[in-house]
Design a protein around this motif. Structure first.
Motif, PDB file in Angstrom:
ATOM      1  N   GLY A  76       0.850  -1.184   0.129  1.00 41.75           N
ATOM      2  CA  GLY A  76      -0.051  -0.017   0.002  1.00 41.75           C
ATOM      3  C   GLY A  76       0.775   1.173  -0.043  1.00 41.75           C
ATOM      4  O   GLY A  76       0.257   2.338  -0.003  1.00 41.75           O
ATOM      5  N   TYR A  77       2.189   1.125  -0.137  1.00 40.45           N
ATOM      6  CA  TYR A  77       3.211   2.288   0.011  1.00 40.45           C
ATOM      7  C   TYR A  77       2.690   3.194  -1.316  1.00 40.45           C
ATOM      8  O   TYR A  77       2.764   2.463  -2.487  1.00 40.45           O
ATOM      9  CB  TYR A  77       4.657   1.980   0.248  1.00 40.45           C
ATOM     10  N   LEU A  78       2.826   4.365  -1.291  1.00 42.90           N
ATOM     11  CA  LEU A  78       2.819   5.459  -2.343  1.00 42.90           C
ATOM     12  C   LEU A  78       4.094   6.021  -2.625  1.00 42.90           C
ATOM     13  O   LEU A  78       4.780   6.310  -1.789  1.00 42.90           O
ATOM     14  CB  LEU A  78       1.866   6.531  -2.105  1.00 42.90           C
ATOM     15  N   TYR A  79       4.399   5.765  -3.955  1.00 41.53           N
ATOM     16  CA  TYR A  79       5.709   6.218  -4.658  1.00 41.53           C
ATOM     17  C   TYR A  79       5.400   7.439  -5.357  1.00 41.53           C
ATOM     18  O   TYR A  79       4.558   7.325  -6.273  1.00 41.53           O
ATOM     19  CB  TYR A  79       6.640   5.236  -5.038  1.00 41.53           C
ATOM     20  N   TRP A  80       6.443   8.101  -5.414  1.00 44.71           N
ATOM     21  CA  TRP A  80       6.248   9.347  -6.646  1.00 44.71           C
ATOM     22  C   TRP A  80       7.654   9.862  -6.919  1.00 44.71           C
ATOM     23  O   TRP A  80       8.343  10.320  -5.983  1.00 44.71           O
ATOM     24  CB  TRP A  80       5.176  10.491  -6.231  1.00 44.71           C
ATOM     25  N   GLY A  81       7.795  10.515  -7.855  1.00 46.33           N
ATOM     26  CA  GLY A  81       9.046  11.365  -8.263  1.00 46.33           C
ATOM     27  C   GLY A  81       8.662  12.800  -8.142  1.00 46.33           C
ATOM     28  O   GLY A  81       7.574  13.571  -8.659  1.00 46.33           O
ATOM     29  N   GLU A  82       9.334  13.712  -7.548  1.00 45.93           N
ATOM     30  CA  GLU A  82       9.223  15.081  -7.502  1.00 45.93           C
ATOM     31  C   GLU A  82      10.122  15.883  -8.171  1.00 45.93           C
ATOM     32  O   GLU A  82      11.329  15.825  -7.767  1.00 45.93           O
ATOM     33  CB  GLU A  82       9.460  15.231  -5.740  1.00 45.93           C
ATOM     34  N   VAL A  83       9.955  16.711  -9.091  1.00 44.34           N
ATOM     35  CA  VAL A  83      10.758  17.439  -9.630  1.00 44.34           C
ATOM     36  C   VAL A  83      11.092  18.916  -8.993  1.00 44.34           C
ATOM     37  O   VAL A  83      10.276  19.722  -8.610  1.00 44.34           O
ATOM     38  CB  VAL A  83      10.044  17.928 -11.084  1.00 44.34           C
ATOM     39  N   GLY A  84      12.427  18.828  -8.829  1.00 43.75           N
ATOM     40  CA  GLY A  84      12.680  20.061  -7.701  1.00 43.75           C
ATOM     41  C   GLY A  84      13.135  21.083  -8.403  1.00 43.75           C
ATOM     42  O   GLY A  84      13.116  21.704  -9.535  1.00 43.75           O
ATOM     43  N   PRO A  85      13.447  22.312  -7.429  1.00 37.59           N
ATOM     44  CA  PRO A  85      14.005  23.370  -7.954  1.00 37.59           C
ATOM     45  C   PRO A  85      15.313  23.799  -8.398  1.00 37.59           C
ATOM     46  O   PRO A  85      16.105  22.783  -8.581  1.00 37.59           O
ATOM     47  CB  PRO A  85      13.742  24.419  -6.807  1.00 37.59           C
ATOM     48  N   ASP A  86      15.769  24.747  -8.905  1.00 37.92           N
ATOM     49  CA  ASP A  86      16.874  24.958  -9.602  1.00 37.92           C
ATOM     50  C   ASP A  86      18.038  25.553  -9.024  1.00 37.92           C
ATOM     51  O   ASP A  86      19.314  25.967  -9.667  1.00 37.92           O
ATOM     52  CB  ASP A  86      16.815  25.703 -10.949  1.00 37.92           C
ATOM     53  N   ALA A  90       5.426   7.097   0.687  1.00 39.59           N
ATOM     54  CA  ALA A  90       4.581   7.461   1.725  1.00 39.59           C
ATOM     55  C   ALA A  90       3.853   6.110   2.217  1.00 39.59           C
ATOM     56  O   ALA A  90       3.135   5.588   1.568  1.00 39.59           O
ATOM     57  CB  ALA A  90       3.432   8.331   1.280  1.00 39.59           C
ATOM     58  N   ARG A  91       4.327   5.737   3.435  1.00 36.42           N
ATOM     59  CA  ARG A  91       3.632   4.455   4.082  1.00 36.42           C
ATOM     60  C   ARG A  91       2.216   5.020   4.612  1.00 36.42           C
ATOM     61  O   ARG A  91       1.546   3.870   4.752  1.00 36.42           O
ATOM     62  CB  ARG A  91       4.693   3.882   5.014  1.00 36.42           C
ATOM     63  N   SER A  92       2.055   6.184   4.820  1.00 36.50           N
ATOM     64  CA  SER A  92       0.864   6.609   5.393  1.00 36.50           C
ATOM     65  C   SER A  92       0.716   8.348   4.760  1.00 36.50           C
ATOM     66  O   SER A  92       1.537   8.674   4.324  1.00 36.50           O
ATOM     67  CB  SER A  92       0.590   6.390   7.025  1.00 36.50           C
ATOM     68  N   ALA A  93      -0.391   8.647   5.296  1.00 34.56           N
ATOM     69  CA  ALA A  93      -0.754  10.129   4.660  1.00 34.56           C
ATOM     70  C   ALA A  93       0.445  10.956   5.610  1.00 34.56           C
ATOM     71  O   ALA A  93       0.819  10.591   6.624  1.00 34.56           O
ATOM     72  CB  ALA A  93      -2.012  10.550   5.303  1.00 34.56           C
TER      73      ALA A  93
END
Length: 890
Positions: free
Chosen positions: A270-280, A298-301
């Protein structure tokens, strides 16, 4: 929160003192990591020859964004401009399902796609798109039936401010039927600086991500989680971030995002994964840390920090970009959002650190990611038990590993985690393949991998955009098709011969069979000839099958209706070498079957001729490339710019037309620091990992494109060369012919590379029984040396012109063995042009021998070393060879 962080706050764990607890934890961590490494290696690392990449569709996709695969292998693809397309695995064809009217301003458009978990029964398909003319993103459900979608049901809408940037948009389902959708911060990063965009000034609300990402009552900068209902509404699942609507929107699962562009859910944990495009930001400062991209779990909210924190909770400072007021660093344990643009809670949930994070430059925490431009994205977690009956599933080696990738850098990584889901290590995955900006990676129903590639240029229809399926073959491997053609373009009618004779199979003993599809007709055999009568672009298909029944295919594209122009440069002297203070005459000739010949139908002004001296010129194959061009091609510049084609940023020709050489310092700073607003609102990434002197070379190449060039004939002078053995002159002539008969313009080109008359091991195309090395000498000069280890060793220098050459001087050091040096043409056993037997000399001395050369013209040159001495090998070398210096005939 990880175990070590808890220790740091509590100071003790039971009766174990804090320091001892840390030591015990570190030891356990090392043992655990070592055990996982051992387990990972216990399963054999897969043989890359067993992976097969099947290109399902190429060149027909226009800004593909996200992919979803149904249980029957049907693939749905969305394009940013609004198209929903469907690939049919039976007919092996892609068809348009629907073209939505969407807002395509900035990054907006059709930005998310997901199939209902019961898609095969209900046909429900979910789209996330920017509503045309309405300034809002919409998550809607459609029913797919009979090749079309209908019955739109709007689940929710997220208003956004006009302008840019960061849409997010990715969607996926978890195992419980909950739908996740990501949304970016909708915040302009340009005027708010490259750190945290938190300007509170009235009138600059779009520069304040605290109004969106850090606002608990706003769905921008969030990943939402909802449960769709059959009637088109939704409910809120238990465990979202805010149970009390007064505290925050109940749809929010995670907050504090900048641009969560690609997300996935592990259906086992149930873990949520995402890529986060960061600043410069290129460096740490008093305002906070430099820019990082993140891969999150994220294992939880929870709250993942932006715009107050980044990476492993590195804090930014409260700062007013307009007045210059500077406050304290934000506290990840108790984040405060006191922006006047905030409509939600003032005290936010504690910030969570990223699982993986990396900047533009090298990452000491995660070395395999490398350096350069960055666009992190999250793929699936693979479990072999989900596909036990499949013979094309991924190898067992990747069981339990999380797959993530980077759009800009083009790699895919496999992450090993421990039993808790904590990061242990990462390693390259499918690095024997090349991906042109992978924008989505998904597992198919049989455990194979689908990779969607966006292609070279942003905001463009790219010829190298493609959809591929990657399968792993445990038994009989697929044959490897290789298709060659006698021509790639020509006037109609065009007769072409196609060959499959270079095809092969990894499995010994497999017999291969060849089938062709050309203009709807079938043919068979290793070669086939066909005449194309009508103008147009044709795709020839080759299917190679082995005796076990496995098959694979390759395609070749022909342009019929226009003959490529033939461009040739003639020189009055040597075509390989130049001598300082010398000069040589040149003439360019152009012949085009339709346009005519230079001076007779082709105006001289249409032929572009350039002559450049490259002080640090590198040789790529037989073509010298400027240091600036080499640096551009080695980096990520092609994602945003083309030579004559605009993408996110302007074309290089547009830049060269606007700026003169006096703008070099300004352009160097723009490349290093990034930014936007000059050519449009899109942000150009910073490149802090580059050295200033390298960026100057890149700028010099770009500005040089505005040069009007030379006439088609004249005299070349080499007095700019400062002497020495490096550098090269490059004479280039190009001609773009007239478009004809439904076919575009074709380019003809010829290049002549002129180097100093010195060859070293670094110029060799290939070598045998020779070890190259750079040796530093007491005079401070670094020389490239060839150490020879056996009889029959050779260096190969193809396409070497001996015109005007009278002799060659060879530097060598023969320590204890006599040997023979030979110069041959056409192979190591080819025709002898010169040779000499040399006795051993002083071990510490370099000697020089002169070999006369009477042969002229272009030669396939081999320098061959022979010796009858015994015991030659790795620890008993024959000779050390230095430079070959070619001298003009008297």
């Amino acid at each position: 929160m990880n175990f070590l962080s808890d220790h740091r706050r509590n100071g003790r764990h039971g009766s174990v003192p804090y320091a001892a607890a840390i030591l015990l934890f570190a030891a356990a961590l090392l043992l655990s990591a070592g055990s996982l490494h051992a387990q990972a290696r216990a399963v054999d690392h897969p043989d890359t020859s067993r992976f097969h990449q099947q290109v399902l569709m190429e060149g027909t996709l226009d800004e593909p964004i996200e992919v979803a695969v149904a249980n029957d292998g049907t693939v749905f693809v969305i394009e940013r401009k609004g198209a929903l397309k469907r690939y049919d695995p039976i007919s092996e064809s892609m068809r348009l399902v629907e073209e939505l009217e969407v807002d395509t301003h900035s990054e907006n458009g059709l930005i998310g796609l997901a199939l209902d978990p019961d898609f095969e029964e209900n046909g429900w398909l979910y789209l996330n798109y920017s509503v045309d003319g309405a300034l809002k993103h919409r998550v809607a459900r459609f029913t797919f039936a009979d090749g079309a979608i209908e019955e739109e049901q709007v689940l929710l809408e997220v208003p956004f401010d006009e302008g840019c940037c960061h849409t997010g948009g990715s969607m996926t389902f978890d195992a419980r039927g909950n739908l996740y959708a990501s949304f970016g911060d909708n915040t302009n990063p340009f005027d708010a600086g490259s750190y945290a965009p938190i300007d509170p000034t009235e009138g600059r609300e779009k520069m304040d991500a605290r109004r969106s990402s850090a606002n608990t009552q706003d769905l921008r900068g969030k990943i939402i989680r909802i449960t769709p209902r059959p009637d088109g509404t939704y409910t809120i699942p238990r465990g979202n971030l805010f149970e009390d609507p007064e505290e925050g929107r109940p749809e929010i699962y995670t907050m504090g995002h900048r641009n969560p562009y690609r997300i996935s859910v592990d259906h086992h944990t149930g873990y949520l994964y995402w890529g986060e495009v960061g600043p410069d930001a290129r460096a740490d400062s008093t305002l906070g840390p430099k820019g990082y991209d993140e891969v999150n779990q994220a294992r939880s909210a929870g709250n993942f920090g932006w715009p107050l924190f980044i990476a492993d909770n590195k804090p930014y400072r409260d700062f007013n970009y307009t007045t210059g007021w500077m406050g304290e660093l934000f506290d990840p344990a108790r984040p405060i959002n006191d922006s006047p643009n905030n409509t939600g809670a003032r005290v936010l949930p504690p910030a969570q650190p990223a699982m993986i994070y990396y900047p533009y430059d090298a990452s000491p925490e995660f070395p395999p990611v490398g350096e350069g431009g960055r666009n992190a994205m999250a793929g699936p977690v693979y479990y072999r038990t989900d596909f036990v009956d499949s013979n094309v599933r991924l190898p067992d080696y990747y069981d339990g590993k999380f797959i993530h990738y980077d759009w800009m850098r083009g790699w895919i990584m496999a992450v090993t985690m421990d039993a808790n889901g904590d990061y242990v290590f990462m390693e390259p995955f499918l690095d024997h393949l090349t991906f042109d900006h992978p924008i989505d990676v998904e597992l198919g129903p049989h455990g194979s991998l689908y990779v969607l590639e966006y292609g070279t240029y942003w905001h463009a229809k790219n010829e190298n955009s493609r959809l591929s399926r990657i399968t792993f073959h445990r038994g009989n491997r697929l044959p490897i098709p290789r298709l060659t053609a006698s021509v790639t373009a020509g006037a109609a009618p065009l007769t072409a011969t196609f060959s499959a004779e270079e095809s092969f199979d990894h499995d010994p003993g497999d017999e291969l069979f060849f089938d062709w599809e050309i203009e709807g007709a079938a043919a068979s055999g290793p070669t086939v000839t066909h005449t194309f009568d009508a103008p147009g672009t044709y795709v020839v298909r080759l299917i190679v099958s082995d005796s076990e029944g496995a098959s694979a295919e390759a395609t070749h594209q022909l342009v019929v209706g226009n003959t490529p122009p033939d461009v040739h440069i003639a020189l009055d002297g040597n075509r390989s070498f130049f001598w300082p203070d010398d000069s040589v005459g040149y003439r360019v000739d152009v012949i085009d079957a339709e346009d005519g010949r230079l001076g007779r139908g082709i105006r001289p002004g249409r032929v572009h001729v350039t002559f450049d001296y490259l002080p640090g010129g590198h040789i790529q194959g037989h073509l010298a490339v400027s240091e600036g061009l080499r640096l551009i091609e080695a980096g990520d510049c092609g994602a945003c710019h083309g030579v004559d084609r605009a993408s996110v940023g302007p074309s290089y020709l547009e830049v060269a037309g606007r700026y003169g050489v006096e703008a070099t310092p300004y352009l160097v700073e723009k490349i290093l620091d990034g930014g936007g607003g000059v050519w449009g609102e899109q942000s150009m990434a910073a490149h802090p990992q580059l050295a200033s002197e390298d960026v100057e070379k890149m700028v010099a190449y770009i500005l040089g494109l505005d040069d009007d060039g030379l006439p088609p004939s004249g005299v070349l002078h080499f007095d700019e060369h400062p002497g020495g053995e490096r550098g090269a002159f490059v004479l280039t002539a190009t001609y773009d012919d007239d478009p004809r008969q439904e076919v575009g313009s074709l380019k003809g080109r010829d290049d002549v590379v002129l180097r100093p008359p010195v060859l070293t091991v670094t110029y060799a195309a290939d070598m045998h029984l020779i070890g190259p090395e750079d040796v530093s000498y007491p005079d401070g000069v670094v020389r490239s040396i060839a150490t020879v280890y056996g009889d029959g060793a050779y260096l190969h220098f193809p396409d070497t012109d001996l015109t005007e050459i009278g002799r060659v001087r060879i530097d060598f050091r023969a320590e204890q063995h006599d040997f023979t040096v030979e110069i041959r043409d056409g192979g190591w056993g080819g025709r002898l042009l010169a040779g000499k037997h040399i006795e051993p000399g002083e071990a510490s001395e370099w000697f020089e021998e002169v070999l006369p050369l009477s042969e002229k013209g272009m030669r396939d040159l081999y320098v061959v070393l022979r010796s009858n001495a015994e015991g030659l090998g790795q620890f008993n070398r024959m000779v050390r060879l230095g430079r070959l210096r070619f001298e003009q005939a008297d």
